[in-house]
Write an enzyme that holds these catalytic residues in place. Structure first.
Site, short mmCIF file in Angstrom:
data_model
loop_
_atom_site.label_atom_id
_atom_site.label_comp_id
_atom_site.label_asym_id
_atom_site.label_seq_id
_atom_site.Cartn_x
_atom_site.Cartn_y
_atom_site.Cartn_z
N SER A 1 32.52 30.92 49.97
CA SER A 1 32.38 32.21 50.64
C SER A 1 31.09 32.20 51.46
O SER A 1 30.96 31.38 52.37
CB SER A 1 32.40 33.34 49.61
OG SER A 1 32.53 34.59 50.24
N HIS B 1 40.98 34.51 48.07
CA HIS B 1 39.64 34.10 48.48
C HIS B 1 39.04 33.05 47.56
O HIS B 1 38.04 32.44 47.92
CB HIS B 1 38.72 35.33 48.56
CG HIS B 1 37.37 35.02 49.12
ND1 HIS B 1 37.19 34.28 50.28
CD2 HIS B 1 36.12 35.32 48.68
CE1 HIS B 1 35.91 34.15 50.53
NE2 HIS B 1 35.23 34.77 49.57
N ASP C 1 43.95 34.15 51.98
CA ASP C 1 42.62 34.75 51.85
C ASP C 1 42.51 36.03 52.68
O ASP C 1 42.57 35.98 53.91
CB ASP C 1 41.57 33.74 52.31
CG ASP C 1 40.15 34.14 51.90
OD1 ASP C 1 39.91 35.34 51.72
OD2 ASP C 1 39.31 33.24 51.78
#
Length: 717
Positions: A587, A694, A662
């Protein structure tokens, strides 16, 4: 001769013990692994307060314990539950369901969800008191203990189930992009976790109404069908049009809804909805889209009319309200407001005219949570006062701000308080303690240990895990690091390093938790001969606003500087191989991994970036514009942080990983980077996890980290 014999014997015994130590597998250490549960510190199941007593699960029973003598008895068993629900024609439970506790100040009880019903038992566990029928798709349950009713959502509709089982429609729009009671308003920024808010006595329900019609459709593709299907989501990107939110109030007495007259502009953020104790007013912390101005507004709950603006908080960078107001019991004209206006998250006492009475807490530390006791005399707060690495509980006397620490042991505490505030269940860990649970009587000072968890890693080879500080790139700020390295460093040998990085807001990776919060993969890799290094640089959480917002409108710049200070320190260690340094993150950490590989290609030989942000203009509005502004007003900042621009700098081996579903960092990020690399003549590697969002969760997470491990073995080891 005798000394020589004893020496040889000692060495032999040491080698024998060492040889007996087992080696970890990824299944042992990764969530989703087949044997992962065995290596999580022991806990007490379903431990919680029921009034002033506490309950917990033992086998197929829920036990209830009285604090005075700590005598326990069975409250209810699986057999009891099955007998109760059989009488109602429901399917039996196979094991003890997840128990919830409710209380309204006078009475309390327990409940659980099973067979499309919420089932409420009497406080003594002897019978079913109420049964609430549910429908397929019901979710976002919000129970009001005063009137014994549930609010819930189904698709885009909002409903209430009364104690007699009646299903009341609060609202449902024919436009599927208009949601009532939506729990994902403003993409769950600003502390938003739910979309419904019961009034203090249960006579009315405030709720979010979110209109996403004006937000463009963003395509995801579901490949699980025979023919892949298009699955559109609403994803408002930075600088583009956002969804519009209003706040409704549904009254049970006449079953009518009024909407608060919040006016324009419509792209404001309505956060931290709070009812006044008399149910007549609703308080909202309203944030402008630029997120530099927060107004505390008051509305009439009956008519929806705007009544007054209490005060305004501004900041040249951003204001981030995350906590509802706390009204003082017995003094409805006073409330507590949480703010970072002095540079740290602290508590302030205001009256309902908007006048600040005084600052309650102060210091170079952060208040993490706060709740007030029923008398209004004390606040119970968790904070970082003792250390940025720790979370401790304090009792604060509201009248003078005096604080008393209630958690004497160092570490990360997650306490539970009884309703009266007399009793505390202190759950904590620290670098040497897997898990400890103590029960304390705060009136008498007596403490009883409920659990001292054994070391779940006992009998297995463990690396050496350390915590320390280095200076940030400014030469002044202390940064905390964690170093996980092989247990035995051989003299003259050089070891490869993997930097595990996040580096962004709202995350702190180094704390005084079990093994300094080292991840299972860190332990696994250190046992394989790697050094794993993590540092919480400026921009990360729980160190105050100046520490965090120094990265404002230039994401990736200051964070990179601090990570490179970590590299400089690593290179000073005689056993670090400075020619074999890798980096991995997910991320924001995926953004930082790619950022570090491209801006310092001479330093980093190998990297693995998961779900990486590549270009911030592809990220969502609320988070993105808080930290970067809009692409129009901060064009240079967006340009500087766009990693597509420097894709040609890639020299080492970089693996990018993305889930094709995602909805947070959309697939467009890593795909755009591949295109930029093709155009630049550089050659990253790529792997996709079909059907994952994600992050890669469940059993596939073991596969993910086997993939990552092999990549570092191939190109760094």
């Amino acid at each position: 001769m005798k000394l020589r014999f004893l020496f040889i014997l000692a060495i032999t015994q040491f080698m024998a013990v060492s040889a007996q130590l087992k080696e970890f597998s990824l299944d042992n250490l990764m969530p989703g692994g087949k044997t992962y549960a065995r290596f999580v510190p022991k806990n007490i199941k379903q431990l919680q307060f029921l009034g002033e007593n506490y309950i917990y699960q033992k086998g197929d029973s829920i036990m209830i314990v009285k604090p005075g003598n700590h005598k326990e008895k069975v409250l209810v068993t699986v057999k009891d539950i099955n007998r109760f629900i059989a009488e109602k024609g429901l399917k039996p439970v196979g094991s003890m369901p997840r128990i919830s506790v409710w209380e309204d100040g006078k009475e309390n009880g327990i409940s659980f969800l099973h067979d499309k019903h919420f089932i409420h038992l009497s406080a003594d566990g002897s019978s079913i008191e109420q049964l609430y029928p549910l429908e397929k798709g019901d979710t976002d349950f919000d129970f009001d203990p005063h009137k014994r009713q549930y609010a819930l959502t189904n698709e885009n509709g909002l409903y209430i189930i009364s104690p007699n089982g009646e299903r009341i429609t609060v609202g449902k729009d024919s436009n599927g992009y208009i949601s009532m009671g939506a729990n994902n308003v403003h993409r769950n920024e600003f502390g938003i976790k739910k979309g419904t808010f019961w009034s203090p006595k249960g006579n009315a329900l405030a709720f979010y109404r979110m209109n996403e019609t004006m937000v463009g459709d963003y395509p995801l593709v579901d490949i699980s069908a025979r023919e892949a299907k298009l699955k559109n989501i609403k994803y408002p990107m930075a600088g583009m049009r956002s969804h519009e939110v209003t706040v409704g109030v549904f009254r049970l007495s006449d079953r009518n809804t009024v909407y608060l007259h919040t006016g324009t502009p419509k792209d404001r953020y309505f956060t931290n909805i709070t009812w006044s104790p008399d149910e007549k007013e609703i308080y909202i912390q309203e944030l402008n889209r630029r997120q530099d101005t927060c107004l505390v507004e008051v509305y009439d709950a009956a008519s929806g009319k705007h009544l007054r603006t209490l005060f305004t908080e501004t900041n040249e960078k951003y204001v981030e309200p995350e906590n509802p107001l706390i009204f003082i019991p017995g003094k409805p004209e006073l409330f507590i407001y949480t703010s970072r206006k002095d540079g740290y998250r602290h508590l302030y006492l205001y009256d309902t005219s908007g006048k600040m009475i005084r600052q309650i807490t102060r210091g170079e530390w952060e208040v993490l949570s706060a709740e007030i006791d029923p008398t209004g005399k004390y606040l119970y707060i968790t904070s970082t006062e003792a250390s940025p690495l720790e979370v401790n509980l304090y009792r604060v006397t509201l009248s003078n701000g005096k604080r008393e620490r209630l958690t004497p042991a160092n570490g990360v505490h997650t306490p539970l308080m009884s309703k009266s505030g007399r009793y505390m269940i202190d759950r904590y860990s620290n670098h040497n303690t897997p898990r400890m649970i103590d029960f304390s009587d705060l009136k008498t000072g007596k403490t009883k240990n409920l659990l001292c968890a054994p070391d779940p890693y006992d009998g297995y080879a463990m690396p050496d895990i350390k915590c320390g500080t280095i200076k940030a790139a400014d030469g002044e700020t202390d940064l905390y690091y964690r170093l996980t390295q092989p247990a035995k460093i051989e003299t003259g040998k050089k070891y490869p390093v993997i930097v595990y990085v996040y580096g962004g807001p709202h995350v702190q990776q180094v704390r005084d938790g079990w093994k300094w919060d080292a991840r299972g993969w860190d332990i696994y890799m250190a046992n394989r001969g790697y050094i794993i290094f993590t540092i919480d640089g400026r921009g990360s959480a729980n160190r105050g606003s100046a520490f965090e917002n120094v990265t404002h409108r230039q994401l990736g710049k200051i964070e990179l500087q601090d990570q490179m200070e970590g590299i400089k320190w690593l290179k000073s260690l005689p056993y670090v191989d400075e020619n074999r340094i890798g980096v991995h993150g997910w991320s924001f950490g995926g953004f930082m991994t790619t950022n570090m590989m491209l801006n310092n290609p001479e330093t980093f030989k190998t990297g693995v970036a998961g779900g990486p942000v590549i270009d911030w203009k592809y990220y969502e509005i609320m988070y993105g514009e808080r930290y970067m502004g809009s692409p129009k007003e901060n064009a240079q900042g967006y340009k500087n942080s766009n990693l597509n621009r420097i894709a040609g700098n890639l020299q080492g081996h970089l693996l990018l990983i993305h889930g094709d579903q995602d909805p947070v960092v959309v697939w467009q990020h890593s795909l755009s980077f591949l295109k930029s690399c093709i155009q630049s003549g550089t050659y990253p590697d790529y792997f996709v996890y079909p059907g994952h969002f994600h992050n890669v969760l469940g059993p596939d997470r073991v596969h993910l980290y086997e993939k990552i491990t092999r990549y570092f073995d191939d190109y760094l080891k």
